[in-house]
Design an enzyme around this catalytic site. Structure first.
Site, PDB file in Angstrom:
ATOM      1  N   ASN A  11      54.728  29.884  32.113  1.00 43.48           N
ATOM      2  CA  ASN A  11      55.105  30.534  33.367  1.00 43.48           C
ATOM      3  C   ASN A  11      54.848  29.522  34.480  1.00 43.48           C
ATOM      4  O   ASN A  11      53.702  29.313  34.883  1.00 43.48           O
ATOM      5  CB  ASN A  11      54.257  31.798  33.540  1.00 43.48           C
ATOM      6  CG  ASN A  11      54.629  32.578  34.788  1.00 43.48           C
ATOM      7  OD1 ASN A  11      55.457  32.134  35.588  1.00 43.48           O
ATOM      8  ND2 ASN A  11      54.025  33.728  34.956  1.00 43.48           N
ATOM      9  N   ARG A  92      59.084  32.049  31.147  1.00 45.68           N
ATOM     10  CA  ARG A  92      59.378  33.154  32.051  1.00 45.68           C
ATOM     11  C   ARG A  92      60.297  32.634  33.158  1.00 45.68           C
ATOM     12  O   ARG A  92      59.985  31.637  33.805  1.00 45.68           O
ATOM     13  CB  ARG A  92      58.092  33.670  32.674  1.00 45.68           C
ATOM     14  CG  ARG A  92      58.347  34.776  33.643  1.00 45.68           C
ATOM     15  CD  ARG A  92      57.070  35.259  34.280  1.00 45.68           C
ATOM     16  NE  ARG A  92      57.358  36.426  35.076  1.00 45.68           N
ATOM     17  CZ  ARG A  92      56.757  36.696  36.228  1.00 45.68           C
ATOM     18  NH1 ARG A  92      55.836  35.904  36.694  1.00 45.68           N
ATOM     19  NH2 ARG A  92      57.074  37.775  36.908  1.00 45.68           N
ATOM     20  N   HIS A 181      59.701  42.424  37.051  1.00 49.70           N
ATOM     21  CA  HIS A 181      58.645  42.878  36.127  1.00 49.70           C
ATOM     22  C   HIS A 181      59.274  43.523  34.889  1.00 49.70           C
ATOM     23  O   HIS A 181      58.641  44.333  34.215  1.00 49.70           O
ATOM     24  CB  HIS A 181      57.715  43.950  36.747  1.00 49.70           C
ATOM     25  CG  HIS A 181      56.788  43.457  37.815  1.00 49.70           C
ATOM     26  ND1 HIS A 181      56.379  44.255  38.849  1.00 49.70           N
ATOM     27  CD2 HIS A 181      56.179  42.257  38.004  1.00 49.70           C
ATOM     28  CE1 HIS A 181      55.557  43.582  39.631  1.00 49.70           C
ATOM     29  NE2 HIS A 181      55.428  42.347  39.143  1.00 49.70           N
ATOM     30  N   HIS A 209      53.823  49.851  37.088  1.00 48.15           N
ATOM     31  CA  HIS A 209      53.198  48.521  36.926  1.00 48.15           C
ATOM     32  C   HIS A 209      52.489  48.223  38.241  1.00 48.15           C
ATOM     33  O   HIS A 209      53.119  47.832  39.230  1.00 48.15           O
ATOM     34  CB  HIS A 209      54.276  47.478  36.607  1.00 48.15           C
ATOM     35  CG  HIS A 209      53.751  46.076  36.518  1.00 48.15           C
ATOM     36  ND1 HIS A 209      53.724  45.356  35.341  1.00 48.15           N
ATOM     37  CD2 HIS A 209      53.220  45.253  37.458  1.00 48.15           C
ATOM     38  CE1 HIS A 209      53.190  44.163  35.569  1.00 48.15           C
ATOM     39  NE2 HIS A 209      52.889  44.073  36.851  1.00 48.15           N
ATOM     40  N   ARG A 242      52.465  42.232  49.866  1.00 51.60           N
ATOM     41  CA  ARG A 242      53.850  42.502  50.289  1.00 51.60           C
ATOM     42  C   ARG A 242      53.978  43.901  50.859  1.00 51.60           C
ATOM     43  O   ARG A 242      53.339  44.834  50.364  1.00 51.60           O
ATOM     44  CB  ARG A 242      54.811  42.380  49.100  1.00 51.60           C
ATOM     45  CG  ARG A 242      54.962  40.969  48.601  1.00 51.60           C
ATOM     46  CD  ARG A 242      55.874  40.906  47.371  1.00 51.60           C
ATOM     47  NE  ARG A 242      55.306  40.000  46.404  1.00 51.60           N
ATOM     48  CZ  ARG A 242      55.513  40.046  45.102  1.00 51.60           C
ATOM     49  NH1 ARG A 242      56.316  40.965  44.586  1.00 51.60           N
ATOM     50  NH2 ARG A 242      54.943  39.178  44.300  1.00 51.60           N
ATOM     51  N   ASP A 283      42.178  42.672  46.907  1.00 55.73           N
ATOM     52  CA  ASP A 283      41.522  42.919  45.618  1.00 55.73           C
ATOM     53  C   ASP A 283      41.135  44.396  45.570  1.00 55.73           C
ATOM     54  O   ASP A 283      40.297  44.856  46.352  1.00 55.73           O
ATOM     55  CB  ASP A 283      40.281  42.031  45.499  1.00 55.73           C
ATOM     56  CG  ASP A 283      39.637  42.170  44.123  1.00 55.73           C
ATOM     57  OD1 ASP A 283      39.782  43.244  43.505  1.00 55.73           O
ATOM     58  OD2 ASP A 283      39.006  41.208  43.683  1.00 55.73           O
ATOM     59  N   PHE A 284      41.774  45.108  44.646  1.00 61.38           N
ATOM     60  CA  PHE A 284      41.573  46.559  44.626  1.00 61.38           C
ATOM     61  C   PHE A 284      40.128  46.954  44.356  1.00 61.38           C
ATOM     62  O   PHE A 284      39.666  48.005  44.783  1.00 61.38           O
ATOM     63  CB  PHE A 284      42.518  47.226  43.616  1.00 61.38           C
ATOM     64  CG  PHE A 284      43.267  48.361  44.233  1.00 61.38           C
ATOM     65  CD1 PHE A 284      44.553  48.188  44.701  1.00 61.38           C
ATOM     66  CD2 PHE A 284      42.661  49.600  44.402  1.00 61.38           C
ATOM     67  CE1 PHE A 284      45.228  49.228  45.312  1.00 61.38           C
ATOM     68  CE2 PHE A 284      43.327  50.649  45.014  1.00 61.38           C
ATOM     69  CZ  PHE A 284      44.610  50.461  45.464  1.00 61.38           C
ATOM     70  N   ARG A 285      39.402  46.100  43.621  1.00 57.70           N
ATOM     71  CA  ARG A 285      37.986  46.412  43.378  1.00 57.70           C
ATOM     72  C   ARG A 285      37.241  46.537  44.693  1.00 57.70           C
ATOM     73  O   ARG A 285      36.513  47.501  44.916  1.00 57.70           O
ATOM     74  CB  ARG A 285      37.323  45.323  42.526  1.00 57.70           C
ATOM     75  CG  ARG A 285      37.592  45.499  41.056  1.00 57.70           C
ATOM     76  CD  ARG A 285      37.249  44.249  40.319  1.00 57.70           C
ATOM     77  NE  ARG A 285      38.232  43.220  40.644  1.00 57.70           N
ATOM     78  CZ  ARG A 285      38.634  42.273  39.811  1.00 57.70           C
ATOM     79  NH1 ARG A 285      38.121  42.210  38.621  1.00 57.70           N
ATOM     80  NH2 ARG A 285      39.528  41.382  40.169  1.00 57.70           N
ATOM     81  N   GLY A 331      46.841  45.193  36.456  1.00 56.42           N
ATOM     82  CA  GLY A 331      45.444  45.148  36.914  1.00 56.42           C
ATOM     83  C   GLY A 331      44.911  46.445  37.511  1.00 56.42           C
ATOM     84  O   GLY A 331      43.870  46.946  37.091  1.00 56.42           O
ATOM     85  N   VAL A 332      45.636  47.000  38.457  1.00 55.81           N
ATOM     86  CA  VAL A 332      45.177  48.231  39.109  1.00 55.81           C
ATOM     87  C   VAL A 332      45.415  49.425  38.179  1.00 55.81           C
ATOM     88  O   VAL A 332      44.529  50.261  37.970  1.00 55.81           O
ATOM     89  CB  VAL A 332      45.910  48.433  40.457  1.00 55.81           C
ATOM     90  CG1 VAL A 332      45.513  49.745  41.108  1.00 55.81           C
ATOM     91  CG2 VAL A 332      45.631  47.248  41.389  1.00 55.81           C
ATOM     92  N   GLU A 385      52.664  40.463  29.011  1.00 58.31           N
ATOM     93  CA  GLU A 385      53.947  39.799  29.204  1.00 58.31           C
ATOM     94  C   GLU A 385      54.074  38.568  28.322  1.00 58.31           C
ATOM     95  O   GLU A 385      55.166  38.249  27.855  1.00 58.31           O
ATOM     96  CB  GLU A 385      54.125  39.446  30.692  1.00 58.31           C
ATOM     97  CG  GLU A 385      54.396  40.690  31.516  1.00 58.31           C
ATOM     98  CD  GLU A 385      54.351  40.464  33.016  1.00 58.31           C
ATOM     99  OE1 GLU A 385      53.244  40.441  33.565  1.00 58.31           O
ATOM    100  OE2 GLU A 385      55.416  40.306  33.619  1.00 58.31           O
TER     101      GLU A 385
HETATM  102  P1  AMP Z   1      47.489  41.809  38.161  1.00 57.42           P
HETATM  103  O1  AMP Z   1      48.443  41.316  39.199  1.00 57.42           O
HETATM  104  O2  AMP Z   1      48.103  42.690  37.135  1.00 57.42           O
HETATM  105  O3  AMP Z   1      46.617  40.740  37.586  1.00 57.42           O
HETATM  106  O4  AMP Z   1      46.457  42.786  38.948  1.00 57.42           O
HETATM  107  C1  AMP Z   1      45.621  42.325  39.976  1.00 57.42           C
HETATM  108  C2  AMP Z   1      45.030  43.514  40.700  1.00 57.42           C
HETATM  109  O5  AMP Z   1      44.259  44.307  39.783  1.00 57.42           O
HETATM  110  C3  AMP Z   1      44.061  43.121  41.835  1.00 57.42           C
HETATM  111  O6  AMP Z   1      44.298  43.939  42.973  1.00 57.42           O
HETATM  112  C4  AMP Z   1      42.721  43.441  41.247  1.00 57.42           C
HETATM  113  O7  AMP Z   1      41.785  43.729  42.232  1.00 57.42           O
HETATM  114  C5  AMP Z   1      43.051  44.655  40.410  1.00 57.42           C
HETATM  115  N1  AMP Z   1      41.981  44.927  39.454  1.00 57.42           N
HETATM  116  C6  AMP Z   1      41.577  44.165  38.428  1.00 57.42           C
HETATM  117  N2  AMP Z   1      40.501  44.705  37.820  1.00 57.42           N
HETATM  118  C7  AMP Z   1      40.200  45.831  38.500  1.00 57.42           C
HETATM  119  C8  AMP Z   1      39.190  46.846  38.396  1.00 57.42           C
HETATM  120  N3  AMP Z   1      38.263  46.794  37.442  1.00 57.42           N
HETATM  121  N4  AMP Z   1      39.213  47.862  39.277  1.00 57.42           N
HETATM  122  C9  AMP Z   1      40.141  47.925  40.249  1.00 57.42           C
HETATM  123  N5  AMP Z   1      41.117  47.003  40.406  1.00 57.42           N
HETATM  124  C10 AMP Z   1      41.143  45.981  39.551  1.00 57.42           C
END
Ligand code: AMP
Length: 399
Positions: A11, A92, A181, A209, A242, A283-285, A331-332, A385
């Site tokens: 990728n 990709r 995606h 997704h 975005r 960062d959703f965390r 991730g989320v 993926e």
């Molecule tokens: P991705 O683009 O699929 O890698 O997803 C990235 C997103 O997933 C980011 O916003 C991360 O903060 C979120 N993410 C990853 N692990 C967690 C978690 N344990 N709890 C909440 N959000 C998460």
């Protein structure tokens, strides 16, 4: 040792290169790596091979230099990738335009066509092509396959793919909904059907997704009938950086009133908006932590994110008529239990019931999070993926 028949999945971004070597049959990941800041004075390399981690900071002027270094790192572990029995390289490629509707063996003509449609994805396709050229220069004997992010959506119904724009302009500039995606939506919708013991052709699904980039799709009998991303990956859900859906009139307004250039607005909408724009964080965390602490900006970002998501879930329920499964991934979607619970809260009258204990389980495996009496199965299905690209590549070379 690399297992005979393994696939190198690549990728390539404008200044980065992600790769994996994996066995598409056993799904074993044999090597995994990321090169970043290619072309800058110092590039960083993270390479993992069968439990052995390597980190390097080194100047890599271009993608070919990056791939050459990766091949050297394999050699340092006694593996000559060029002679290791790889069955294919799977690349990709973000945009297939109206030219590529399925994974495609890369030939000179295919390269030219990917280049010709590059204006559709000016940030992505040229970078993908650079990766293709760099790998094939160093591994000329391994067949290379392009796997397109748009391919799964290439048969969207005309009414879902068409913008209400002057038809002549749309035709001239290939303006339509392409969707992105797709590799993930296709993989996840098939895994969900397998998990439920159903034929994908017999069920209707809403696939969510939710990663840093985010998109939803409505999948009827294995084929998508709608998706949230459009001509570009900017449209649809609120994402990490975005805007997702936004009134196009805002572009004119920012240009006329704020004097912003098209480039400024492009950067604003793609890189400085979404969750980051609303609360400074993508960062959703940490957003969830801030919400728990009562942080107003994070709480507002969360509400805006959920509002958009629920709007599309509702729209896709109507479009599909009958929904058998709602599937969370990325991730989320895979990790943020509150997002799953809140996005489907209060929909019991529509046959959607989340089981709080099931939803709280953390696991790398596909799992059911709805109650046994929920008419709609709600699932978490980790996306993969790389595996999907590897399988697609093998499918092409062994056809
Ligand atoms: P991705 O683009 O699929 O890698 O997803 C990235 C997103 O997933 C980011 O916003 C991360 O903060 C979120 N993410 C990853 N692990 C967690 C978690 N344990 N709890 C909440 N959000 C998460």
């Amino acid at each position: 040792m690399i297992v005979e028949g393994s696939v190198l999945v690549v990728n390539a971004g404008s200044s980065s290169l992600k790769y994996q070597v994996l066995d598409p049959v056993t799904e074993e990941v044999i090597a995994d790596g990321l090169v970043e800041r290619i072309g800058e004075p110092m590039s960083s390399v993270k390479h993992w091979y069968r439990g052995h981690d390597v980190r390097r900071e080194v100047a890599l002027p271009d993608h070919e230099a990056a791939i050459a270094l990766v091949l050297d790192l394999f050699k340092a572990d006694g593996v000559d990738i060029a002679d290791s029995g790889l069955s294919a390289v799977g690349h990709r490629v973000v945009h297939g335009g109206r030219s590529f509707f399925a994974p495609t063996l890369i030939t000179d003509e295919v390269r030219s066509e990917i280049e010709r449609i590059s204006p559709l994805a000016p940030l992505h396709n040229p970078a993908n092509l650079t990766g293709i050229n760099a790998v094939s220069a160093l591994l000329p004997d391994v067949p290379a396959v392009a796997v397109f992010d748009t391919a799964f959506f290439s048969d969207l119904p005309d009414e879902a793919a068409t913008y209400a724009l002057d038809a002549e302009v749309a035709r001239e500039y290939a303006v339509r909904r392409y969707g992105f995606h797709g590799t993930s939506h296709e993989y996840v919708s098939r895994c969900a059907a397998d998990f439920l013991g159903r034929d994908v052709a017999d069920i209707n699904q809403i696939v969510l997704h939710l990663g840093n980039g985010a998109s939803a799709s409505a999948v009827r009998g294995g084929a998508p009938i709608d998706t949230t991303m459009g001509m570009t990956p900017l449209e649809g859900l609120v994402m990490g950086t975005r805007t997702g859906d936004i009134d196009a009139g805002i572009v004119f307004q920012l240009s006329r009133v704020a004097g912003m250039s098209i480039e400024d607005i492009d950067t604003l909408f793609n890189k400085k908006s979404g969750l980051k724009g609303l609360c400074g964080d993508n960062d959703f965390r940490s957003i969830l932590e801030r919400v728990a602490e009562g942080d107003d900006a994070a709480e507002r970002a969360y509400r805006v994110y959920l509002h958009r998501l629920r709007r599309y879930i509702g729209a896709y329920m109507i479009e599909l008529g009958k929904v058998d499964a709602i599937v969370f991934t990325a991730g989320v979607g895979e990790n943020a239990a509150p997002v799953r619970a809140d996005s489907l809260a209060g929909l019991e009258n529509y046959g959607i019931r989340i089981d709080a204990d099931r939803n709280a389980v953390r696991s790398p495996d596909p799992r059911l999070i709805s109650t046994d009496d929920s008419a709609v199965a709600v699932l978490v299905v980790p996306t993969n993926e790389e595996l999907a690209i590897a399988r697609a590549a093998v499918g092409v070379v062994s056809a």
